[in-house]
Structures are given as C-alpha cells and as structure tokens.
Design an enzyme around this catalytic site. Sequence first.
Site, PDB file in Angstrom:
ATOM      1  CB  CYS A 115      -0.958  -0.013   1.185  1.00  0.00           C
ATOM      2  SG  CYS A 115      -2.035  -1.454   1.178  1.00  0.00           S
ATOM      3  CG  HIS A 255      -2.995   3.319   2.041  1.00  0.00           C
ATOM      4  ND1 HIS A 255      -3.603   2.954   0.861  1.00  0.00           N
ATOM      5  CD2 HIS A 255      -3.091   2.250   2.871  1.00  0.00           C
ATOM      6  CE1 HIS A 255      -4.044   1.711   0.972  1.00  0.00           C
ATOM      7  NE2 HIS A 255      -3.741   1.268   2.183  1.00  0.00           N
ATOM      8  CG  ASN A 285      -6.555  -0.858   1.486  1.00  0.00           C
ATOM      9  OD1 ASN A 285      -5.893  -0.460   0.522  1.00  0.00           O
ATOM     10  ND2 ASN A 285      -6.004  -1.300   2.600  1.00  0.00           N
TER      11      ASN A 285
HETATM   12  N1  COA Z   1     -18.352  -8.642   9.977  1.00  0.00           N
HETATM   13  C1  COA Z   1     -18.764  -8.888  11.240  1.00  0.00           C
HETATM   14  N2  COA Z   1     -17.918  -9.200  12.223  1.00  0.00           N
HETATM   15  C2  COA Z   1     -16.612  -9.251  11.947  1.00  0.00           C
HETATM   16  C3  COA Z   1     -16.115  -9.003  10.656  1.00  0.00           C
HETATM   17  C4  COA Z   1     -17.039  -8.689   9.645  1.00  0.00           C
HETATM   18  N3  COA Z   1     -16.677  -8.425   8.385  1.00  0.00           N
HETATM   19  N4  COA Z   1     -14.783  -9.113  10.670  1.00  0.00           N
HETATM   20  C5  COA Z   1     -14.437  -9.422  11.923  1.00  0.00           C
HETATM   21  N5  COA Z   1     -15.543  -9.525  12.686  1.00  0.00           N
HETATM   22  C6  COA Z   1     -15.618  -9.847  14.097  1.00  0.00           C
HETATM   23  C7  COA Z   1     -14.405 -10.601  14.587  1.00  0.00           C
HETATM   24  O1  COA Z   1     -14.523 -11.964  14.287  1.00  0.00           O
HETATM   25  C8  COA Z   1     -14.474 -10.325  16.087  1.00  0.00           C
HETATM   26  O2  COA Z   1     -15.426 -11.197  16.653  1.00  0.00           O
HETATM   27  P1  COA Z   1     -15.133 -11.896  18.059  1.00  0.00           P
HETATM   28  O3  COA Z   1     -14.980 -10.760  19.017  1.00  0.00           O
HETATM   29  O4  COA Z   1     -16.334 -12.717  18.245  1.00  0.00           O
HETATM   30  O5  COA Z   1     -13.858 -12.674  17.854  1.00  0.00           O
HETATM   31  C9  COA Z   1     -15.038  -8.908  16.159  1.00  0.00           C
HETATM   32  O6  COA Z   1     -15.656  -8.662  14.873  1.00  0.00           O
HETATM   33  C10 COA Z   1     -14.021  -7.836  16.440  1.00  0.00           C
HETATM   34  O7  COA Z   1     -12.915  -8.081  15.591  1.00  0.00           O
HETATM   35  P2  COA Z   1     -11.676  -7.138  15.584  1.00  0.00           P
HETATM   36  O8  COA Z   1     -10.636  -7.685  14.659  1.00  0.00           O
HETATM   37  O9  COA Z   1     -11.252  -6.794  16.979  1.00  0.00           O
HETATM   38  O10 COA Z   1     -12.327  -5.821  14.950  1.00  0.00           O
HETATM   39  P3  COA Z   1     -11.641  -4.437  14.694  1.00  0.00           P
HETATM   40  O11 COA Z   1     -12.440  -3.375  15.309  1.00  0.00           O
HETATM   41  O12 COA Z   1     -10.168  -4.479  14.949  1.00  0.00           O
HETATM   42  O13 COA Z   1     -11.832  -4.269  13.130  1.00  0.00           O
HETATM   43  C11 COA Z   1     -10.562  -4.437  11.110  1.00  0.00           C
HETATM   44  C12 COA Z   1     -11.229  -5.186  12.240  1.00  0.00           C
HETATM   45  C13 COA Z   1      -9.975  -5.439  10.141  1.00  0.00           C
HETATM   46  C14 COA Z   1     -11.614  -3.600  10.397  1.00  0.00           C
HETATM   47  C15 COA Z   1      -9.481  -3.524  11.715  1.00  0.00           C
HETATM   48  O14 COA Z   1      -8.624  -4.256  12.543  1.00  0.00           O
HETATM   49  C16 COA Z   1      -8.651  -2.844  10.666  1.00  0.00           C
HETATM   50  O15 COA Z   1      -9.148  -2.040   9.906  1.00  0.00           O
HETATM   51  N6  COA Z   1      -7.334  -3.125  10.620  1.00  0.00           N
HETATM   52  C17 COA Z   1      -6.461  -2.518   9.659  1.00  0.00           C
HETATM   53  C18 COA Z   1      -6.666  -3.163   8.328  1.00  0.00           C
HETATM   54  C19 COA Z   1      -5.981  -2.433   7.239  1.00  0.00           C
HETATM   55  O16 COA Z   1      -6.215  -1.268   7.034  1.00  0.00           O
HETATM   56  N7  COA Z   1      -5.120  -3.128   6.492  1.00  0.00           N
HETATM   57  C20 COA Z   1      -4.421  -2.612   5.400  1.00  0.00           C
HETATM   58  C21 COA Z   1      -3.393  -1.633   5.850  1.00  0.00           C
HETATM   59  S1  COA Z   1      -2.480  -1.081   4.498  1.00  0.00           S
END
Ligand code: COA
Length: 328
Positions: A115, A255, A285
């Site tokens: 990215c 980004h 993204n």
């Molecule tokens: N729909 C519903 N629930 C979901 C889900 C979805 N699409 N994806 C994950 N969950 C659930 C998880 O399983 C977890 O459930 P649990 O508590 O029963 O285990 C819960 O939601 C919380 O998950 P968590 O990973 O803590 O959520 P979060 O608030 O961290 O959000 C992301 C997850 C991926 C959105 C977040 O971590 C993120 O944006 N990370 C950066 C990703 C990114 O930008 N990557 C590229 C960088 S260049």
Amino acid sequence: MAQIKARIIGTGSYLPERILTNFDLEKMVDTSHDWISARTGIDERRIAADHEQTSDLAAAASRRAMEMAGVAPDQIDMVILATVTGDFPWPSTACLVQDKIGASNASAWDVSAACSGFVYAMASASKFIETGSCKRVLVIGAEIFSRIVDWEDRNTCILFGDGAGAVVLEGQEGEHGILSTHLHSDGSQWELLYQPGFGSRYPASVAGIEARLPFLKMAGNEVFKMAVRSMYDVAVEALQANNIQASEIAMLFPHQANKRILDAVSKRLKLEDGQMYVNVDKCGNTSGASIPLALDEANRKGLLNRGDLVLLDAFGGGFTWGSCLLRW
Ligand code: COA
C-alpha cells in the site's frame, strides 16, 4: 544552475464499473453493512471485470493522466508502476502497460511496496528527474485485490477494492513540484500482512491451494495500530524537514485503508475538517492505487490550487511507510 523539481502536470484514474456494496457482502459472508461501515467507513468498492487485468486499469488511468498533461506516450522516459497484484509474477506489469499505451521510449519497472507503493514510486521518480536522468516519468498505482482476497474470510474480504491512478511528472525549474520524500521499512513485521503463495517459500502446489496460500493474510489489530503510528510519524517527519506546520497543508492524501485509521491520524495531526481527502467509503482499500486515485478525484473536482502544499502519506505491508510533500 536552478534546481529541477518533479512536478505533477497531469493526473488520471480508472475505476472498474462493477460496484460491490456492503449489502452484497452480507450475502457472501457472515457480516453486515452496519458492522463494515462502523468499523471501516467503507460502504462500497469496485471490482474488476473478468476480462480486465491490472495492466488494463493502469493503462486507462495513464491515458487520462497523459491527456491532462498534454504529453504524448513517446515523450515518457520512464514508467514506474506500484502494484502487488500485477498481471503475472513477471515480467513486470509496467512493461505490459508501456506496450499498451505506446510509451516506446520509456524504461519500465514495477515497485513492490504494497500500500506504500505509490509513494515509493514517486520518491524514485523524483530522483531520476532531479538528477536529470529523465524529463518525464509516468507514475502509476494499480491493483486488482479482488483476485487475491479470500472471499470466505470476513476479516479481510470486506476491506479491499480494485482501481488505478496515475500521474505524469515533469522536471521543471522553480517552486512547484516534489519538495521532499521520506521512506521507511520494518521487515521484521512482514508476517502481519502478506500473501503467502506462490513464491520461492511456498512454490505452487495443490496442497498450497487447499491451504488457501494464494490469499492475503492480515493481523488486523496490529496492522491498525502500526498504520496510525507510522502515518503520523512520517507526516511529522515531512513537516519538520520542510519547516512547516500541519495547518499549512492544503490537502493531505493518506493511503485509504480504513476511515478509523484516517480519523486517528487526522486527530493526532490536529487537522481541520476538509484538510484530509477521504474516498475510502466509495473505493475501499485499493492498496497502491489509493493515493493516486484520490489525488485525481480531488484534482478533477478543482480542489487543488497552484501553490498548495499537498502531502501524500502511506503505510503498507512489509511493513513499509512513507511521505511525499509537494507544492502544487
Ligand atoms: N463482519 C462482522 N464481524 C466481523 C467481521 C465482519 N466483516 N470481521 C471481523 N468480525 C468480528 C471478529 O470476528 C471479532 O469477533 P469476536 O470478538 O467474536 O472474535 C469482532 O468482529 C471484532 O474483531 P476485531 O478484529 O477486533 O475488529 P476491529 O475493530 O479491529 O476491526 C478491522 C477489524 C480489520 C476492520 C481492523 O482491525 C482494521 O481495519 N485493521 C487494519 C486493516 C488495514 O487497514 N489493512 C491494510 C493496511 S495497508
């Protein structure tokens, strides 16, 4: 002799026609529009048609950038393409783009920095221009992440989209153009965001496909924290190196990873409303394509004025991160 700067003289972008909404995703994995929208700020993303390759998206964005710049393909000296979802492992997708757009006098190569790729490519291009090696460089970010995400993994498939953006950089004397670039990497954290197969570590195999190795893997929480910290740090580094305040930035193009990441960076930099350009709600993204896509969108809306300070700020797999400050 007056110093030469690499100035953007044209921007272009291309988004595939097909829109995949959060409501569409509800039918594919166990998720909801409300969850995706609240956790990521993404409402929809574009998905490339089966017949479209990354080089097609890149070529379409490039043609638009060259048209705006008033530059013919044979006037381009170098094509640098940021992508981690190229048409093939090799040859470089930049070579395919060079052929498609008819940039017959250019050398062409890909940058692999996930990215952060577009900022890495801009930094590289600026050095070729500032040293006089090139007069005009076409810098592209293009990705088809929909072909490497695991459509059964709700943690990741909701985040990504396809698209391309491009700029034509030209060496010019004066105040306008790239003022600084800062690049960083931390290879110790590669495992938090990567595509395992297929390369030398995991060569192609049926067992590898069954283990879903060709699909992107991500530790979302760790990536989130690192992205906020790195994008903030490298923005501050650019401001300090140029002796300017965040309030002097006309537009910051981060980004477009996740709205919550962008909000956190904006808050830490104490930006005013409207100082950061955000289109992650519509595009998701798009990895290396996200910054040039946003830049072209803002440019065509007339949001950028001559003399504006514009800051590009990226973070991605590797880990890699970097900034590019320019005077429009
Ligand atoms: N729909 C519903 N629930 C979901 C889900 C979805 N699409 N994806 C994950 N969950 C659930 C998880 O399983 C977890 O459930 P649990 O508590 O029963 O285990 C819960 O939601 C919380 O998950 P968590 O990973 O803590 O959520 P979060 O608030 O961290 O959000 C992301 C997850 C991926 C959105 C977040 O971590 C993120 O944006 N990370 C950066 C990703 C990114 O930008 N990557 C590229 C960088 S260049």
